[in-house]
Design a protein around this motif. Structure first.
Motif, mmCIF file in Angstrom:
data_model
loop_
_atom_site.group_PDB
_atom_site.id
_atom_site.type_symbol
_atom_site.label_atom_id
_atom_site.label_comp_id
_atom_site.label_asym_id
_atom_site.label_seq_id
_atom_site.Cartn_x
_atom_site.Cartn_y
_atom_site.Cartn_z
ATOM 1 N N GLY A 105 12.150 -10.571 11.823
ATOM 2 C CA GLY A 105 11.896 -9.505 12.784
ATOM 3 C C GLY A 105 11.353 -10.048 14.094
ATOM 4 O O GLY A 105 11.377 -11.246 14.364
ATOM 5 N N GLU A 106 10.828 -9.155 14.914
ATOM 6 C CA GLU A 106 10.285 -9.553 16.210
ATOM 7 C C GLU A 106 9.128 -10.525 16.009
ATOM 8 O O GLU A 106 8.225 -10.265 15.206
ATOM 9 N N PRO A 107 9.126 -11.657 16.708
ATOM 10 C CA PRO A 107 8.039 -12.624 16.527
ATOM 11 C C PRO A 107 6.672 -11.979 16.733
ATOM 12 O O PRO A 107 6.441 -11.286 17.721
ATOM 13 N N GLY A 108 5.782 -12.206 15.772
ATOM 14 C CA GLY A 108 4.442 -11.644 15.842
ATOM 15 C C GLY A 108 4.317 -10.246 15.305
ATOM 16 O O GLY A 108 3.204 -9.742 15.111
ATOM 17 N N GLY A 109 5.448 -9.561 15.042
ATOM 18 C CA GLY A 109 5.408 -8.149 14.655
ATOM 19 C C GLY A 109 5.155 -7.904 13.189
ATOM 20 O O GLY A 109 4.655 -6.849 12.809
ATOM 21 N N ASN A 110 5.534 -8.862 12.336
ATOM 22 C CA ASN A 110 5.309 -8.728 10.887
ATOM 23 C C ASN A 110 5.788 -7.381 10.346
ATOM 24 O O ASN A 110 5.035 -6.628 9.717
ATOM 25 N N ILE A 111 7.055 -7.074 10.592
ATOM 26 C CA ILE A 111 7.577 -5.797 10.110
ATOM 27 C C ILE A 111 7.629 -5.782 8.586
ATOM 28 O O ILE A 111 7.716 -6.813 7.933
ATOM 29 N N ARG A 112 7.543 -4.564 8.052
ATOM 30 C CA ARG A 112 7.584 -4.367 6.612
ATOM 31 C C ARG A 112 8.065 -2.950 6.311
ATOM 32 O O ARG A 112 8.139 -2.094 7.207
ATOM 33 N N GLN A 113 8.382 -2.701 5.034
ATOM 34 C CA GLN A 113 8.676 -1.351 4.575
ATOM 35 C C GLN A 113 7.369 -0.686 4.146
ATOM 36 O O GLN A 113 6.393 -1.360 3.789
ATOM 37 N N ALA A 114 7.372 0.630 4.174
ATOM 38 C CA ALA A 114 6.219 1.407 3.722
ATOM 39 C C ALA A 114 6.717 2.719 3.132
ATOM 40 O O ALA A 114 7.755 3.246 3.548
ATOM 41 N N PHE A 115 5.983 3.232 2.175
ATOM 42 C CA PHE A 115 6.242 4.562 1.617
ATOM 43 C C PHE A 115 5.244 5.552 2.191
ATOM 44 O O PHE A 115 4.029 5.319 2.147
ATOM 45 N N LEU A 116 5.748 6.657 2.717
ATOM 46 C CA LEU A 116 4.918 7.835 2.959
ATOM 47 C C LEU A 116 5.253 8.841 1.865
ATOM 48 O O LEU A 116 6.426 9.003 1.505
ATOM 49 N N PHE A 117 4.236 9.526 1.353
ATOM 50 C CA PHE A 117 4.520 10.551 0.337
ATOM 51 C C PHE A 117 3.547 11.710 0.497
ATOM 52 O O PHE A 117 2.405 11.544 0.943
ATOM 53 N N ASN A 118 4.046 12.877 0.143
ATOM 54 C CA ASN A 118 3.266 14.106 0.245
ATOM 55 C C ASN A 118 2.542 14.317 -1.084
ATOM 56 O O ASN A 118 3.171 14.715 -2.080
ATOM 57 N N PRO A 119 1.232 14.061 -1.152
ATOM 58 C CA PRO A 119 0.519 14.155 -2.435
ATOM 59 C C PRO A 119 0.463 15.566 -2.998
ATOM 60 O O PRO A 119 0.159 15.751 -4.179
ATOM 61 N N ALA A 120 0.772 16.555 -2.178
ATOM 62 C CA ALA A 120 0.812 17.917 -2.694
ATOM 63 C C ALA A 120 2.092 18.184 -3.495
ATOM 64 O O ALA A 120 2.171 19.186 -4.213
ATOM 65 N N ARG A 121 3.058 17.293 -3.379
ATOM 66 C CA ARG A 121 4.340 17.495 -4.055
ATOM 67 C C ARG A 121 4.667 16.381 -5.059
ATOM 68 O O ARG A 121 5.369 16.621 -6.040
ATOM 69 N N VAL A 122 4.196 15.171 -4.788
ATOM 70 C CA VAL A 122 4.560 14.028 -5.613
ATOM 71 C C VAL A 122 3.357 13.103 -5.700
ATOM 72 O O VAL A 122 2.553 13.005 -4.752
ATOM 73 N N SER A 123 3.196 12.455 -6.830
ATOM 74 C CA SER A 123 2.067 11.532 -6.977
ATOM 75 C C SER A 123 2.574 10.094 -7.055
ATOM 76 O O SER A 123 3.681 9.834 -7.529
ATOM 77 N N PHE A 124 1.742 9.204 -6.571
ATOM 78 C CA PHE A 124 2.058 7.774 -6.620
ATOM 79 C C PHE A 124 1.255 7.141 -7.752
ATOM 80 O O PHE A 124 0.049 7.395 -7.883
ATOM 81 N N THR A 125 1.927 6.319 -8.550
ATOM 82 C CA THR A 125 1.261 5.629 -9.646
ATOM 83 C C THR A 125 0.809 4.264 -9.162
ATOM 84 O O THR A 125 1.635 3.373 -8.939
ATOM 85 N N ASP A 126 -0.478 4.126 -8.943
ATOM 86 C CA ASP A 126 -1.017 2.847 -8.467
ATOM 87 C C ASP A 126 -1.235 1.906 -9.638
ATOM 88 O O ASP A 126 -1.951 2.219 -10.590
ATOM 89 N N ARG A 127 -0.619 0.756 -9.577
ATOM 90 C CA ARG A 127 -0.838 -0.313 -10.549
ATOM 91 C C ARG A 127 -1.200 -1.545 -9.742
ATOM 92 O O ARG A 127 -0.333 -2.159 -9.117
ATOM 93 N N PRO A 128 -2.474 -1.914 -9.708
ATOM 94 C CA PRO A 128 -2.949 -2.948 -8.782
ATOM 95 C C PRO A 128 -2.404 -4.330 -9.116
ATOM 96 O O PRO A 128 -1.888 -4.578 -10.205
ATOM 97 N N GLY A 129 -2.539 -5.216 -8.131
ATOM 98 C CA GLY A 129 -2.167 -6.618 -8.321
ATOM 99 C C GLY A 129 -1.025 -7.082 -7.456
ATOM 100 O O GLY A 129 -0.787 -8.289 -7.324
ATOM 101 N N GLY A 130 -0.298 -6.152 -6.869
ATOM 102 C CA GLY A 130 0.812 -6.550 -6.016
ATOM 103 C C GLY A 130 0.335 -7.043 -4.671
ATOM 104 O O GLY A 130 -0.552 -6.447 -4.054
ATOM 105 N N ASP A 131 0.903 -8.158 -4.212
ATOM 106 C CA ASP A 131 0.611 -8.648 -2.870
ATOM 107 C C ASP A 131 1.872 -9.303 -2.321
ATOM 108 O O ASP A 131 2.955 -9.200 -2.913
ATOM 109 N N ALA A 132 1.740 -9.986 -1.185
ATOM 110 C CA ALA A 132 2.917 -10.496 -0.479
ATOM 111 C C ALA A 132 3.726 -11.483 -1.306
ATOM 112 O O ALA A 132 4.951 -11.572 -1.155
#
Length: 621
Positions: A404-431
């Motif tokens: 991507g653009e130098p210095g920009g460190n682009i990445r994907q991200a999830f947005l979610f509406n917690p009133a409609r859907v829940s996210f299951t957090d399972r810790p330990g994930g990193d780069a």
């Protein structure tokens, strides 16, 4: 898409003339300029058609030609400065152009209608350099120009229309010259690229034509002279396969400086009406280009931005959107416009996979990798626009490791509406830690959520790693894998000298697709009832008919949701006048009944908040 992209192969013939020619050609190609070794004067009077010849490379390349006559048809005072002139005594061969560009380096002093005699060296200039894959432009360099008279009529324009342009795009290149068409005799009545090449430098004209590529920031647009050629539902022209390049596409620029005459704003489906006339150029960013001395007027067709339907109570709506290097350095207006699109045009989907989220100081290269501020501003803008209060999940990349653009460190991200859907957090994930798949209560589960898919695989070197997340909607687990595959940078252009063009960027995308396909199959095998719901989505940077997509779907693990659309609606990106798919959502077999929508709000418009159109899929788990 999502989607972009010369080495004159007749150099092989030139190099066979002598070792000295070979050495000089090799050096010149590195600079994008091809000359021969013996700059001697031609013995007889030389005319423009003698210089242009019947192939793409001049038979007089490298020679100093004297007092070549013609009438000036256009003058360019910016960028690559120079002028075009054209012979008023054409020969009878349709393969030989009667016009040519004169490179002056300084602002030319001639004007259209001047009768001139030009002495100069015949050169072949490759826009973008030899590695670009572009064809070369025959031109006269280091000129001495004599104005004989002024106020002469400009030679009549060659009309470019649906009847004139052949339906076949190009012949196959010469295998002995690595697939190049440079040394092949031009057949302008048989092939579109040969037709355009036979008019290189000549005064040409188009009539009223439909815009198929909106005005871009560089003051250019694309039209089609073939209104019936694979039209999209909204006025574009659809790129349907590697052998259907759409021969009627033509780029249009203007010769008048923008300070004197602003370039018109046009959207896809508008009309460029009346007469557009000027020399036919060839440039780095689109190939054959009408450099308009006289530009028609844009007639708006009132193209509207689409709005998708809102999901029902028992439907899960998932979307993907490339937000084009979004970071806190962008004006608030960009955040607000993107947010309004999420609410109004995408109907506030339950989950939104974003691509090109930059870190908190954008292109500033100081080691910052967090994107919390970027995501905070975006989610707050969505709420302010009347949308839900989205939560988000993402994983910060290793600094400068994801392209991507130098210095920009682009990445994907999830947005979610917690009133409609829940996210299951399972810790330990990193780069650098890969998420895995395990069985849990008879079904599949991720070891890390959010987590990255196989980040150590060489397929993801200097590229965005897939982001996997585990969600729950109305008691059903749903797995999303957000992607941003390697770009098409480095691919050779459609109008290049090698046919078919080399698509070097595919190699990495094929490996990336195989990696994701393997991961999806792990999820499927971990589900005893074979009802695992997986959506692979994002900027795949490749077409629905590509080997990349076929690799993603191998073993029937996935199917492209875009294939549920009529062919005239299958696109998310417009590149060089071709409406094409780059953004996709693919689903596992358990996602049986769904509604898919490519929401056209950006790619067809001169005024864009991103260059990609978002995709939305609604289904009932």
């Amino acid at each position: 898409m999502a989607g972009s992209p010369a080495r004159p192969a007749s150099r092989a013939a030139l190099m066979r003339r002598s070792p000295a020619v070979a050495a000089l050609c090799a050096a010149a190609l590195g600079a994008g300029l091809l000359v021969a070794a013996s700059p001697q004067a031609a013995a007889d009077t030389v005319r423009i058609h003698d210089i242009q010849g019947t192939t793409r490379i001049s038979p007089l390349v490298g020679q100093r030609v004297e007092a070549v006559p013609g009438i000036v048809t256009g003058v360019r005072t910016y960028s690559s400065r120079g002028f075009w002139f054209q012979d008023t005594r054409p020969d009878a061969d349709p393969a030989t152009s009667e016009g040519i560009f004169v490179f002056t380096s300084r602002v030319p002093t001639v004007k259209a209608g001047d009768a001139v005699e030009v002495t100069g060296t015949v050169t072949e200039y490759v826009p973008g350099g030899s590695s670009s894959g572009n064809q070369s432009l025959t031109q006269l360099s280091q000129p001495a120009v004599t104005v004989v008279s002024s106020g002469n009529p400009i030679p009549p324009a060659q009309v470019i229309d649906a009847r004139a342009v052949p339906s076949r795009y190009t012949p196959a290149g010469d295998p002995a010259a690595q697939g190049s068409v440079n040394a092949l005799p031009l057949q302008p009545r048989s092939y579109a690229l040969d037709f355009y090449e036979s008019l290189e430098g000549m005064n040409v004209r188009i009539g009223t034509s439909r815009v198929v590529g909106a005005t871009d920031p560089y003051a250019e647009l694309w039209v089609t002279v073939k209104p019936g050629e694979r039209p999209s539902a909204r006025g574009g022209t659809v790129y349907g396969s590697y052998t259907a390049q759409n021969t009627g596409r033509l780029q249009v620029q203007q010769l008048a400086p923008l300070a004197e005459s602003p370039f018109p704003q046009a959207d896809v489906g508008d009309r460029l009406t009346g007469r557009t006339e000027g020399p036919l150029d060839y440039n780095q960013y689109g190939g054959y280009t009408l450099a308009a001395r006289e530009l028609g007027e844009v007639q708006s067709r009132g193209l509207k931005r689409e709005k998708t339907e809102a999901q029902a109570k028992n439907e899960l709506a998932v979307a993907t959107y490339n937000v084009e290097n979004l970071d806190p350095g962008d004006p608030q207006e960009k955040f607000d416009a993107l947010a309004q699109a999420v609410v109004t045009n995408l109907a506030s989907p339950d989950v939104l996979a974003l691509e090109e989220i930059q870190d908190d100081n954008g292109p500033t290269d100081d080691g910052t990798v967090s994107a919390d501020e970027t995501l905070r501003r975006f989610t707050e803008a969505i709420t302010a626009a009347g949308g839900p209060r989205y939560d988000w999940r993402s994983i910060d990349p290793v600094d400068k490791a994801d392209g991507g653009e130098p210095g920009g460190n682009i990445r994907q991200a999830f947005l979610f509406n917690p009133a409609r859907v829940s996210f299951t957090d399972r810790p330990g994930g990193d780069a650098t830690t890969a998420t895995g798949v395990v069985r849990e209560r008879g079904g599949a589960a991720l070891t890390h959520s959010p987590g990255r898919v196989d980040p150590a695989d060489p397929a993801w070197r200097n590229s965005r790693k897939p982001l996997a997340g585990e969600f729950t909607f109305r008691g059903e687990r749903v797995f999303l894998i957000a992607n941003h595959f390697a770009s098409k940078g480095g691919d050779e252009p459609l109008a290049g000298h090698r046919q078919p063009p080399t698509r070097s960027s595919e190699t990495q995308r094929h490996a990336q697709a195989a990696s994701v396909n393997t991961f999806v199959k792990k999820l499927l095998s971990a589900d005893r009832k074979a009802k695992v719901l997986v959506l692979v989505l994002g900027d795949i940077n490749d077409f629905e008919f590509s080997t990349t997509t076929k690799t993603l779907t191998a073993g029937k693990a996935l199917k492209p949701a875009a294939l549920s659309l009529p062919p005239a609606e299958r696109y998310s990106y417009v590149f060089q006048g071709n409406s094409q798919i780059l953004d996709q959502i693919l689903v596992t077999p358990a996602v049986k009944h769904f509604h898919y929508d490519s929401v056209h709000i950006n790619a067809e418009f001169a005024d864009q908040n991103s260059d990609h159109d978002p995709q939305v899929l609604r289904f009932r788990p």
